[in-house]
Design an enzyme around this catalytic site. Structure first.
Site, PDB file in Angstrom:
ATOM      1  N   CYS A 181      13.140  10.635   8.428  1.00 39.70           N
ATOM      2  CA  CYS A 181      13.106  10.480  10.046  1.00 39.70           C
ATOM      3  C   CYS A 181      14.414  10.133  10.386  1.00 39.70           C
ATOM      4  O   CYS A 181      14.417  10.121  11.646  1.00 39.70           O
ATOM      5  CB  CYS A 181      12.435   8.885   9.904  1.00 39.70           C
ATOM      6  SG  CYS A 181      13.464   7.768   9.124  1.00 39.70           S
ATOM      7  N   LYS A 240       0.966  -1.085  -0.082  1.00 42.64           N
ATOM      8  CA  LYS A 240      -0.015   0.044  -0.083  1.00 42.64           C
ATOM      9  C   LYS A 240       0.851   1.243  -0.088  1.00 42.64           C
ATOM     10  O   LYS A 240       1.276   1.548   1.091  1.00 42.64           O
ATOM     11  CB  LYS A 240      -0.935  -0.242   1.145  1.00 42.64           C
ATOM     12  CG  LYS A 240      -1.975   1.029   0.999  1.00 42.64           C
ATOM     13  CD  LYS A 240      -2.654   1.699   2.329  1.00 42.64           C
ATOM     14  CE  LYS A 240      -1.831   2.690   2.838  1.00 42.64           C
ATOM     15  NZ  LYS A 240      -1.749   4.131   1.992  1.00 42.64           N
ATOM     16  N   GLU A 289      -0.791   7.514  -0.134  1.00 41.12           N
ATOM     17  CA  GLU A 289      -1.716   8.091  -0.933  1.00 41.12           C
ATOM     18  C   GLU A 289      -1.326   9.322  -1.489  1.00 41.12           C
ATOM     19  O   GLU A 289      -1.898  10.145  -2.510  1.00 41.12           O
ATOM     20  CB  GLU A 289      -3.295   8.355  -0.391  1.00 41.12           C
ATOM     21  CG  GLU A 289      -3.127   9.258   0.797  1.00 41.12           C
ATOM     22  CD  GLU A 289      -2.859   8.665   2.328  1.00 41.12           C
ATOM     23  OE1 GLU A 289      -2.778   9.030   3.249  1.00 41.12           O
ATOM     24  OE2 GLU A 289      -2.143   7.321   2.250  1.00 41.12           O
TER      25      GLU A 289
END
Length: 540
Positions: A322, A214, A217
């Site tokens: 990060c 996934k 988006e």
């Protein structure tokens, strides 16, 4: 049909319409002149299910927006539950044959994949810059660091070796083998659209698993391009599948009984939700989350080299890493360093990532910019001193972009919200400590443990820092100590949830399970009778 010049500039993707591909060329080329070609509506990104790029039947979608221009690049569908289950079924159906495919064959797919990624490096980088905003050079680095994991997966035959001991007892041998888990899944963040997917599916599938990916988006294009390259490299249908969406898709991944393991990179809120929900279902989870990485600067540090490192690691990728060095703890006073930090930060060019010489692109969204500016203001209201303020920067030609210029706040303390929260923007916080002991205490008191660095010319101080600091990845005169893939990405504390980290040996262990076999071939001519006693190494 696309004309040949457009074909050369941007190869048509099976998940895009030809019109969308042509439009992408016009949008992405920095040298393009105004064109009389009528713009087509943005294409909807497709799912990849069972080897086919298919249109989603969902009526809902999310706009993928170029953060430098606010232009809608494409639309991402919210994959339906039925489509999600079809992807899982495809992965489950492909698993038996793929797991029994020789590891040497699986490796050869990775060898081909790394070749194709190198071939399309510039196209991948251009897509990343368009959807995510980072500079072209940084986008190439994004792809390359992922490519290194693909290269690492090419050695899976060695990485997946088990252990063997012969004659552990009289005529008995014991050996362990590593076997794939089944269907695995990956949930990706926006900040590394190529690197993070490449942390996940190459290791998983080369271990013999099948995979559901996934993408974020916000910037799914690089994942789709990588999936196309994986199919071109020879990955069988159903081994890699891609679904899109937000919370519902994530929860479907957590809940589906056929998915055995989940890899996640992103925020702490999402990461802990995924870890708790999926672990409750008995799944393996590796969850890389937020960070507040510190640089400790001792008075004996090399001034020029240290300044360059602080500026690069603090403001690179607009702070959306990060492993960004967002906080610097100066042992002694920070003021002698401030003027030079400001001078070097001011020299950085802020513009769209496609513009030549750009050092900082935009942040991912207007909401992200608003949050960054709010945290800067909260620091000022709490007593931090503004050394450099980049909130109101203007970028000619890109007035609608989500730009935040390099920002430096000094006299920051550990009780300020701007320190406690991960800002995820081009903001460098300056703190002070009276001693190395105090600096280490500051770092260790923070809940995060992704990375920490020290800048010094003292080996004794560096060794002490290395031993006492509570961070998974330590840099000694290295600002962003992300290890190469034959090690593992070893964030700790609140920066990581799970037992096994990404890539390296830990990554192989995460995507495989151990099976131990004990065998005894008895001579049919000899009989020892029946014994009900517990067998021991002294007696078989």
């Amino acid at each position: 049909m696309l004309r040949s010049p457009l074909r050369r500039a941007y190869r048509v993707r099976p998940w895009q319409s030809p019109a969308a591909a042509a439009l992408a060329v016009l949008r992405l080329s920095t040298a393009a002149e105004a064109s009389p070609i009528r713009k087509s509506p943005p294409a909807r990104v497709r799912n990849l299910i069972g080897g086919e790029f298919v249109e989603s039947q969902s009526e809902e979608s999310i706009d993928v927006i170029n953060p430098a221009t606010q232009e809608v690049v494409s639309r991402v569908p919210l994959t339906t539950k039925e489509e999600f289950k079809a992807a899982v079924d495809a992965a489950k159906g492909a698993f038996p044959q793929w797991r029994n495919t020789p590891v040497t064959t699986r490796q050869r797919v990775m060898f081909k994949l790394q070749e194709l990624i190198r071939r399309d490096m510039d196209k991948l980088a251009l897509n990343i810059t368009t959807e995510q905003g980072k500079t072209l050079k940084d986008a190439q680095g994004d792809v390359f660091r992922g490519l290194e994991v693909v290269e690492h997966a090419c050695g899976m035959a060695t990485l997946q070796m088990g252990e063997y001991v012969t004659n552990v007892s009289h005529g008995i041998d014991t050996y362990s083998i590593r076997e794939p888990l089944g269907v695995c899944a990956g949930i990706c963040p926006f900040n590394f659209p190529a690197m993070i997917p490449l942390w996940m599916f190459p290791m998983a599938v080369t271990c013999g698993n099948t995979f559901i990916l996934k993408p974020s988006e916000k910037d799914p294009g690089a994942s789709m391009m990588l999936a196309e390259l994986a199919l071109e490299a020879g990955l069988p249908n159903g081994v890699l599948n891609i679904v899109h969406g937000t919370n519902d898709t994530v929860n479907n991944i957590c809940d589906d009984d056929d998915i055995k393991a989940i890899s996640f990179v992103g925020s702490n809120t999402a990461g802990m939700h995924i870890y708790a929900r999926a672990a409750a279902k008995g799944k393996r989870v590796q969850s890389n989350m937020g960070a507040k990485n510190h640089a400790v600067v001792l008075p004996d540090a090399s001034v020029d080299a240290t300044l360059n490192c602080l500026v690069a690691a603090g403001f690179g990728a607009a702070g959306q890493r990060c492993m960004a060095l967002s906080t610097t703890v100066f042992v002694g006073d920070s003021k002698p360093w401030e003027d030079e930090l400001v001078e070097r930060a001011k020299s950085l060019k802020v513009s769209a990532g496609v513009e030549p010489g750009t050092d900082l692109g935009p942040v991912i969204s207007k909401q992200a910019k608003d949050r960054i500016c709010r945290l800067i203001q909260s620091g000022i209201e709490s007593g931090a001193r503004v050394v450099l303020d980049g909130r109101n920067i203007g970028v000619p030609g890109y007035e609608d972009g989500n730009f935040v210029g390099p920002t430096i706040l000094a006299d920051v303390t550990s009780d300020m919200e701007c320190y406690k929260e991960e800002i995820f923007g081009p903001v460098l916080l300056l703190m002070k400590a009276e001693s190395l002991d105090e600096a280490i205490k500051v770092v260790n008191s923070n809940k995060y443990g992704n990375g920490a660095s020290i800048f010094t010319t003292s080996g004794v101080s560096a060794r002490r820092f290395q031993s006492e600091i509570e961070a998974g990845q330590v840099g000694i005169n290295v600002p962003i100590p992300v290890p190469l893939p034959f090690f593992s990405f070893t964030g700790s504390k609140a920066s990581f949830a799970g037992d096994l980290n990404f890539y390296g040996k830990a990554g192989v262990q995460f995507y495989t399970q151990i099976k131990t076999v004990t065998q005894h071939w008895k001579d049919s001519s000899s009989s020892q009778g029946v014994s009900l006693a517990m067998p021991t190494s002294q007696k078989s």
